[in-house]
Design a protein around this motif. Structure first.
Motif, PDB file in Angstrom:
ATOM      1  N   SER A 153     118.514 -16.166 102.165  1.00 10.02           N
ATOM      2  CA  SER A 153     119.094 -14.823 102.127  1.00 10.02           C
ATOM      3  C   SER A 153     118.063 -13.748 102.409  1.00 10.02           C
ATOM      4  O   SER A 153     118.398 -12.669 102.909  1.00 10.02           O
ATOM      5  CB  SER A 153     119.761 -14.565 100.775  1.00 10.02           C
ATOM      6  OG  SER A 153     118.809 -14.590  99.733  1.00 10.02           O
ATOM      7  N   SER A 154     116.792 -14.000 102.110  1.00  5.59           N
ATOM      8  CA  SER A 154     115.730 -13.019 102.375  1.00  5.59           C
ATOM      9  C   SER A 154     115.083 -13.225 103.739  1.00  5.59           C
ATOM     10  O   SER A 154     114.556 -12.277 104.316  1.00  5.59           O
ATOM     11  CB  SER A 154     114.647 -13.104 101.293  1.00  5.59           C
ATOM     12  OG  SER A 154     115.173 -12.829 100.025  1.00  5.59           O
ATOM     13  N   ALA A 155     115.109 -14.457 104.245  1.00  2.36           N
ATOM     14  CA  ALA A 155     114.385 -14.765 105.475  1.00  2.36           C
ATOM     15  C   ALA A 155     115.276 -14.861 106.697  1.00  2.36           C
ATOM     16  O   ALA A 155     114.824 -14.589 107.810  1.00  2.36           O
ATOM     17  CB  ALA A 155     113.635 -16.088 105.318  1.00  2.36           C
ATOM     18  N   VAL A 156     116.542 -15.252 106.526  1.00  7.21           N
ATOM     19  CA  VAL A 156     117.399 -15.529 107.688  1.00  7.21           C
ATOM     20  C   VAL A 156     118.595 -14.583 107.745  1.00  7.21           C
ATOM     21  O   VAL A 156     118.731 -13.794 108.676  1.00  7.21           O
ATOM     22  CB  VAL A 156     117.889 -16.996 107.679  1.00  7.21           C
ATOM     23  CG1 VAL A 156     118.537 -17.343 109.025  1.00  7.21           C
ATOM     24  CG2 VAL A 156     116.746 -17.960 107.388  1.00  7.21           C
ATOM     25  N   TYR A 157     119.474 -14.660 106.756  1.00  7.06           N
ATOM     26  CA  TYR A 157     120.665 -13.803 106.764  1.00  7.06           C
ATOM     27  C   TYR A 157     121.296 -13.807 105.382  1.00  7.06           C
ATOM     28  O   TYR A 157     121.016 -14.665 104.542  1.00  7.06           O
ATOM     29  CB  TYR A 157     121.709 -14.318 107.772  1.00  7.06           C
ATOM     30  CG  TYR A 157     122.436 -15.552 107.284  1.00  7.06           C
ATOM     31  CD1 TYR A 157     123.666 -15.457 106.621  1.00  7.06           C
ATOM     32  CD2 TYR A 157     121.877 -16.823 107.428  1.00  7.06           C
ATOM     33  CE1 TYR A 157     124.313 -16.585 106.148  1.00  7.06           C
ATOM     34  CE2 TYR A 157     122.512 -17.949 106.954  1.00  7.06           C
ATOM     35  CZ  TYR A 157     123.737 -17.827 106.311  1.00  7.06           C
ATOM     36  OH  TYR A 157     124.370 -18.946 105.836  1.00  7.06           O
ATOM     37  N   GLU A 158     122.156 -12.842 105.148  1.00  9.35           N
ATOM     38  CA  GLU A 158     123.063 -12.877 104.010  1.00  9.35           C
ATOM     39  C   GLU A 158     124.295 -12.063 104.366  1.00  9.35           C
ATOM     40  O   GLU A 158     124.287 -11.260 105.311  1.00  9.35           O
ATOM     41  CB  GLU A 158     122.398 -12.338 102.741  1.00  9.35           C
ATOM     42  CG  GLU A 158     122.055 -10.866 102.763  1.00  9.35           C
ATOM     43  CD  GLU A 158     121.474 -10.402 101.425  1.00  9.35           C
ATOM     44  OE1 GLU A 158     121.870 -10.973 100.384  1.00  9.35           O
ATOM     45  OE2 GLU A 158     120.646  -9.478 101.424  1.00  9.35           O
ATOM     46  N   TRP A 159     125.353 -12.290 103.637  1.00  9.01           N
ATOM     47  CA  TRP A 159     126.588 -11.552 103.887  1.00  9.01           C
ATOM     48  C   TRP A 159     126.586 -10.262 103.070  1.00  9.01           C
ATOM     49  O   TRP A 159     126.099 -10.233 101.940  1.00  9.01           O
ATOM     50  CB  TRP A 159     127.812 -12.400 103.537  1.00  9.01           C
ATOM     51  CG  TRP A 159     127.984 -13.585 104.438  1.00  9.01           C
ATOM     52  CD1 TRP A 159     127.733 -14.887 104.155  1.00  9.01           C
ATOM     53  CD2 TRP A 159     128.402 -13.541 105.804  1.00  9.01           C
ATOM     54  NE1 TRP A 159     127.975 -15.675 105.243  1.00  9.01           N
ATOM     55  CE2 TRP A 159     128.390 -14.874 106.285  1.00  9.01           C
ATOM     56  CE3 TRP A 159     128.783 -12.524 106.677  1.00  9.01           C
ATOM     57  CZ2 TRP A 159     128.741 -15.212 107.575  1.00  9.01           C
ATOM     58  CZ3 TRP A 159     129.138 -12.854 107.973  1.00  9.01           C
ATOM     59  CH2 TRP A 159     129.114 -14.176 108.415  1.00  9.01           C
ATOM     60  N   ASN A 160     127.155  -9.216 103.667  1.00  8.43           N
ATOM     61  CA  ASN A 160     127.251  -7.925 102.996  1.00  8.43           C
ATOM     62  C   ASN A 160     128.458  -7.962 102.058  1.00  8.43           C
ATOM     63  O   ASN A 160     129.556  -7.524 102.395  1.00  8.43           O
ATOM     64  CB  ASN A 160     127.397  -6.803 104.029  1.00  8.43           C
ATOM     65  CG  ASN A 160     127.254  -5.430 103.417  1.00  8.43           C
ATOM     66  OD1 ASN A 160     127.479  -5.246 102.219  1.00  8.43           O
ATOM     67  ND2 ASN A 160     126.883  -4.457 104.230  1.00  8.43           N
ATOM     68  N   TYR A 161     128.226  -8.520 100.866  1.00 10.24           N
ATOM     69  CA  TYR A 161     129.332  -8.752  99.934  1.00 10.24           C
ATOM     70  C   TYR A 161     129.976  -7.451  99.473  1.00 10.24           C
ATOM     71  O   TYR A 161     131.196  -7.390  99.274  1.00 10.24           O
ATOM     72  CB  TYR A 161     128.837  -9.560  98.731  1.00 10.24           C
ATOM     73  CG  TYR A 161     128.390 -10.954  99.089  1.00 10.24           C
ATOM     74  CD1 TYR A 161     129.287 -11.886  99.591  1.00 10.24           C
ATOM     75  CD2 TYR A 161     127.060 -11.335  98.947  1.00 10.24           C
ATOM     76  CE1 TYR A 161     128.879 -13.168  99.940  1.00 10.24           C
ATOM     77  CE2 TYR A 161     126.633 -12.609  99.289  1.00 10.24           C
ATOM     78  CZ  TYR A 161     127.547 -13.519  99.788  1.00 10.24           C
ATOM     79  OH  TYR A 161     127.134 -14.780 100.130  1.00 10.24           O
ATOM     80  N   ALA A 162     129.189  -6.416  99.300  1.00  9.73           N
ATOM     81  CA  ALA A 162     129.756  -5.130  98.859  1.00  9.73           C
ATOM     82  C   ALA A 162     130.730  -4.590  99.894  1.00  9.73           C
ATOM     83  O   ALA A 162     131.846  -4.146  99.551  1.00  9.73           O
ATOM     84  CB  ALA A 162     128.631  -4.128  98.617  1.00  9.73           C
ATOM     85  N   ARG A 163     130.346  -4.660 101.165  1.00 10.45           N
ATOM     86  CA  ARG A 163     131.246  -4.170 102.221  1.00 10.45           C
ATOM     87  C   ARG A 163     132.469  -5.068 102.350  1.00 10.45           C
ATOM     88  O   ARG A 163     133.577  -4.582 102.605  1.00 10.45           O
ATOM     89  CB  ARG A 163     130.491  -4.107 103.549  1.00 10.45           C
ATOM     90  CG  ARG A 163     131.297  -3.486 104.670  1.00 10.45           C
ATOM     91  CD  ARG A 163     130.508  -3.362 105.943  1.00 10.45           C
ATOM     92  NE  ARG A 163     131.346  -2.876 107.024  1.00 10.45           N
ATOM     93  CZ  ARG A 163     130.973  -2.822 108.300  1.00 10.45           C
ATOM     94  NH1 ARG A 163     129.760  -3.225 108.643  1.00 10.45           N
ATOM     95  NH2 ARG A 163     131.792  -2.374 109.220  1.00 10.45           N
ATOM     96  N   GLN A 164     132.274  -6.375 102.176  1.00  8.19           N
ATOM     97  CA  GLN A 164     133.416  -7.293 102.233  1.00  8.19           C
ATOM     98  C   GLN A 164     134.424  -6.964 101.136  1.00  8.19           C
ATOM     99  O   GLN A 164     135.640  -6.973 101.368  1.00  8.19           O
ATOM    100  CB  GLN A 164     132.936  -8.733 102.090  1.00  8.19           C
ATOM    101  CG  GLN A 164     132.252  -9.281 103.341  1.00  8.19           C
ATOM    102  CD  GLN A 164     131.657 -10.657 103.105  1.00  8.19           C
ATOM    103  OE1 GLN A 164     131.180 -10.956 102.014  1.00  8.19           O
ATOM    104  NE2 GLN A 164     131.668 -11.493 104.133  1.00  8.19           N
TER     105      GLN A 164
END
Length: 307
Positions: A78-89
């Motif tokens: 999640s810090s190095a590659v990607y993560e989902w924008n859970y708040a916006r979701q």
């Protein structure tokens, strides 16, 4: 527009020298092969010998963006590659709850699309921004743990990452990858096999003098010669916990120049050793009679050389 890649070992050597990076031929050779073959370059060596600087110089001289992943213990996907924008979701879900069924069905398809994706350094490095493939610096890999190191195998072998909700994202043009390690722990063979390897050692006296002359042209020549000789002798001391690197030599030269010092003497050395050495036990070992003995020996050698 990106600058074309150098087409020979001499061209790589000149490219580095244009940025005041003084490299030996073995480093220029492995760097040329890394660029020519499109393989990541794994640089190992003590802290402060100039590993990270190579990536910075390449990005500057080849006119490409530099993407840096600074490694640390606990680094994860999640810090190095990607993560989902859970708040916006969640906001989108709440808005969809107040709309008709068609909007809800559309949201189900869009919820894990690119607009909700937060891209981190490794994923950004796989994208061509129009300025050519970037230089990806994975710095101090030895600080991470083995699970993250294992995750990198796909990135370094195929220049791609797999996102379960979206599939595989592959680079159109492979980034130039520099991986560094201070060897605080051994890196697994599986990762090393995906890279070309080079050990970046401390420079010899002549190369270190050239580095100081290029990086700090305003420094007094005699002072620089004394500093190099002093540092070279310290690196022969097996009792020191941390030997001074090129970065420390530059810092010490710069500090002494700021103090208008023209020549090393025991008092100056004792007062400024904290710039050169970073552990109290090392400072205590060198201060006083040891520093006086070393500088007397250096001055004697310089006088004999002058004669």
């Amino acid at each position: 527009m990106p600058t074309p890649l150098p087409n020979s070992i001499d061209a790589v050597h000149d490219l580095l020298k244009n940025a005041n990076y003084v490299a030996d031929r073995s480093l220029a050779t492995v760097l040329f092969l890394s660029l020519k073959m499109g393989r990541p370059l794994f640089l190992e060596g003590e802290a402060g010998v100039g590993k990270t600087e190579i990536a910075k110089v390449l990005a500057e001289q080849l006119n490409r963006p530099l993407i840096r992943l600074q490694c640390y213990e606990g680094l994860d996907v999640s810090s190095a590659v990607y993560e989902w924008n859970y708040a916006r979701q969640m906001i989108e879900i709440r808005l969809a709850e107040a709309t008709d069924t068609a909007e809800k069905d559309k949201l189900a398809n869009d919820l894990f699309s690119e607009k909700f994706l937060i891209k981190r350094p490794l994923l950004n490095a796989l994208e061509n921004t129009g300025s050519g493939a970037p230089v990806l610096l994975i710095d101090e890999l030895d600080r991470t743990d083995e699970p993250f190191e294992a995750y990198l195998l796909e990135v370094l072998s195929d220049f791609q990452v797999t996102i379960p909700e979206m599939g595989t994202i592959k680079a159109d043009e492979a980034p130039i990858v520099i991986v560094t390690s201070n060897r605080t722990r051994e890196i697994h063979d599986a990762l090393k096999r995906r890279c070309l390897y080079h050990w970046v050692d401390y420079p010899d006296a002549e190369r270190e003098k050239e580095i100081l002359a290029r990086k700090l042209p305003g420094a007094d020549a005699r002072l620089s010669e004394q500093i190099v000789a002093f540092v070279q002798k310290l690196r022969q001391d097996p009792g020191l916990f941390k030997l001074p690197g090129i970065a420390e030599s530059l810092d010490w030269t710069n500090a002494l120049t700021e103090l208008n010092v023209m020549s090393l003497d025991p008092d100056v050395i004792n007062d400024t050793l904290g710039v050169l050495l970073k552990y109290q036990d090392d400072i205590a070992r060198v201060q006083g009679s040891e520093a006086a003995s070393i500088i007397d020996q250096i001055n004697s050698e310089m006088e004999q050389k002058g004669a």
